[in-house]
Design a protein around this motif. Structure first.
Motif, PDB file in Angstrom:
ATOM      1  N   VAL A   1      42.634  81.387 104.430  1.00  0.00           N
ATOM      2  CA  VAL A   1      42.880  82.109 103.188  1.00  0.00           C
ATOM      3  C   VAL A   1      44.239  82.788 103.183  1.00  0.00           C
ATOM      4  O   VAL A   1      45.030  82.638 102.245  1.00  0.00           O
ATOM      5  N   VAL A   2      44.541  83.548 104.215  1.00  0.00           N
ATOM      6  CA  VAL A   2      45.753  84.361 104.182  1.00  0.00           C
ATOM      7  C   VAL A   2      46.995  83.580 104.588  1.00  0.00           C
ATOM      8  O   VAL A   2      48.112  83.984 104.258  1.00  0.00           O
ATOM      9  N   GLY A   3      46.830  82.464 105.278  1.00  0.00           N
ATOM     10  CA  GLY A   3      47.987  81.717 105.751  1.00  0.00           C
ATOM     11  C   GLY A   3      48.405  80.584 104.846  1.00  0.00           C
ATOM     12  O   GLY A   3      49.367  79.868 105.153  1.00  0.00           O
ATOM     13  N   THR A   4      47.728  80.389 103.746  1.00  0.00           N
ATOM     14  CA  THR A   4      47.997  79.289 102.822  1.00  0.00           C
ATOM     15  C   THR A   4      48.709  79.819 101.582  1.00  0.00           C
ATOM     16  O   THR A   4      48.465  80.939 101.141  1.00  0.00           O
ATOM     17  N   ASP A   5      49.583  78.983 101.009  1.00  0.00           N
ATOM     18  CA  ASP A   5      50.302  79.385  99.796  1.00  0.00           C
ATOM     19  C   ASP A   5      49.396  79.282  98.573  1.00  0.00           C
ATOM     20  O   ASP A   5      48.811  78.229  98.306  1.00  0.00           O
ATOM     21  N   TRP A   6      49.283  80.344  97.836  1.00  0.00           N
ATOM     22  CA  TRP A   6      48.600  80.384  96.545  1.00  0.00           C
ATOM     23  C   TRP A   6      49.017  81.670  95.841  1.00  0.00           C
ATOM     24  O   TRP A   6      49.393  82.648  96.484  1.00  0.00           O
ATOM     25  N   ASP A   7      48.931  81.653  94.544  1.00  0.00           N
ATOM     26  CA  ASP A   7      49.182  82.850  93.749  1.00  0.00           C
ATOM     27  C   ASP A   7      47.874  83.513  93.330  1.00  0.00           C
ATOM     28  O   ASP A   7      47.789  84.731  93.218  1.00  0.00           O
ATOM     29  N   TYR A   8      46.859  82.671  93.107  1.00  0.00           N
ATOM     30  CA  TYR A   8      45.554  83.153  92.667  1.00  0.00           C
ATOM     31  C   TYR A   8      44.477  82.477  93.508  1.00  0.00           C
ATOM     32  O   TYR A   8      44.429  81.246  93.585  1.00  0.00           O
ATOM     33  N   LEU A   9      43.637  83.273  94.118  1.00  0.00           N
ATOM     34  CA  LEU A   9      42.510  82.751  94.878  1.00  0.00           C
ATOM     35  C   LEU A   9      41.227  83.152  94.159  1.00  0.00           C
ATOM     36  O   LEU A   9      40.970  84.337  93.949  1.00  0.00           O
ATOM     37  N   ILE A  10      40.435  82.167  93.786  1.00  0.00           N
ATOM     38  CA  ILE A  10      39.154  82.417  93.128  1.00  0.00           C
ATOM     39  C   ILE A  10      38.044  82.134  94.129  1.00  0.00           C
ATOM     40  O   ILE A  10      37.941  81.016  94.655  1.00  0.00           O
ATOM     41  N   VAL A  11      37.241  83.155  94.420  1.00  0.00           N
ATOM     42  CA  VAL A  11      36.155  83.041  95.394  1.00  0.00           C
ATOM     43  C   VAL A  11      34.831  82.990  94.642  1.00  0.00           C
ATOM     44  O   VAL A  11      34.507  83.897  93.877  1.00  0.00           O
TER      45      VAL A  11
END
Length: 291
Positions: free
Chosen positions: A12-22
């Motif tokens: 989760v924290v090491g991957t590139d994303w702007d928005y994470l939907i859980v």
């Protein structure tokens, strides 16, 4: 080597994303079967670090993370209380405190709680996300929907979630969680029977059944317990995905949809989800990079 050992780890924290939907408790196989009705993207099966939210959060957010976290799950909260000081987290022994690792936490589990159903609805989470998109926020944005986690919104009320929330609501005043159950007769029965059954398969199954209203009895008799619970679970997931579909249309940037853990329906004698229970239905989760 099992298939679980060969899966890529959820990072989760090491991957590139702007928005994470859980999507809370979204198991991979059910998600894979229906997600294309709502979203387009590249789907990968990944291995979650935990089989329940307290474990997943503890093992995922280990540093200091510049995130704004919209949380419909009480275990990820702004109270500043370690999980192991709460009765609902004490069995794990985790000393993790959300505020020590996540910059900004918005307690949707308090602000948007629907007392009638005992949960935060998917629509309320979407509306809160829109609000923060309009007003601004710090860092990357995490939007944590409570569904498909029980209660099954169309079939029952969240008795278990009400008890969890009640415990967290009591923390500032008492320093610990209470076991107050808003449901009287059903609550007393559950508190009486759970210690006698312990962690048995029967206890776990009953834990799911008590979330249902009496009107579900017909479905349970005609369809069987497992098939009926799977159907209700899929209904919850569809409600969440319909809201995610709306939200994604308003996001400008890299969007990933994932889950903290899955849900079990009797596989290897396990029902619901429990910490440190490393079986595929609980550990295999989706990682969808939305296009």
């Amino acid at each position: 080597m099992s298939e679980l050992d060969t899966l890529p780890e959820q990072d989760v924290v090491g991957t590139d994303w702007d928005y994470l939907i859980v999507l809370d408790a979204a198991r991979y196989d059910t998600f894979e079967r229906i997600y294309e009705e709502y979203l387009d993207g590249e789907l990968t099966k990944v291995r979650s670090p935990g089989s329940a939210t307290p474990e997943w959060a503890t093992k995922t957010f280990t540093g200091n993370h510049e995130l704004t976290y919209l949380s419909a799950n009480p275990f990820i909260n702004s109270l500043g209380i370690p999980l192991n000081e709460l009765k609902w987290g004490a069995s794990s022994g985790y000393e993790w405190t959300a505020t020590e690792h996540i910059d900004t936490i918005v307690d949707l589990w308090q602000e948007e709680w629907d007392e009638d159903i005992g949960a935060v609805t998917p629509g309320a989470v979407t509306e809160s996300a829109r609000k923060h998109l309009n007003e601004g926020y710090d860092g990357r944005l995490v939007v944590h929907y409570l569904q498909p986690h029980a209660p099954f919104i169309q079939e029952g009320t969240g008795r278990k979630m009400k008890r969890i929330k009640a415990g967290f609501d009591d923390v500032p005043a008492s320093g610990n969680a209470s076991e107050t159950d808003p449901e009287t007769l059903r609550g007393r029965f559950r508190r009486w029977i759970e210690p006698k059954l312990g962690d048995s398969e029967l206890a776990q199954r009953l834990g799911m059944l008590v979330e249902l209203d009496a009107a579900s009895a017909t479905d349970l008799v005609s369809g069987g317990i497992e098939d009926t619970l799977r159907e209700y679970y899929e209904g919850n997931l569809r409600l969440a995905l319909a809201e995610v579909e709306k939200l994604v249309e308003e996001l400008d940037g890299e969007v990933v949809v994932t889950a903290d853990h899955g849900e079990a329906f009797g596989e290897q004698g396990v029902w619901e989800h429990h910490i440190e229970t490393y079986i595929p239905p609980l550990i295999e989760v989706p990682w969808l990079r939305v296009e």
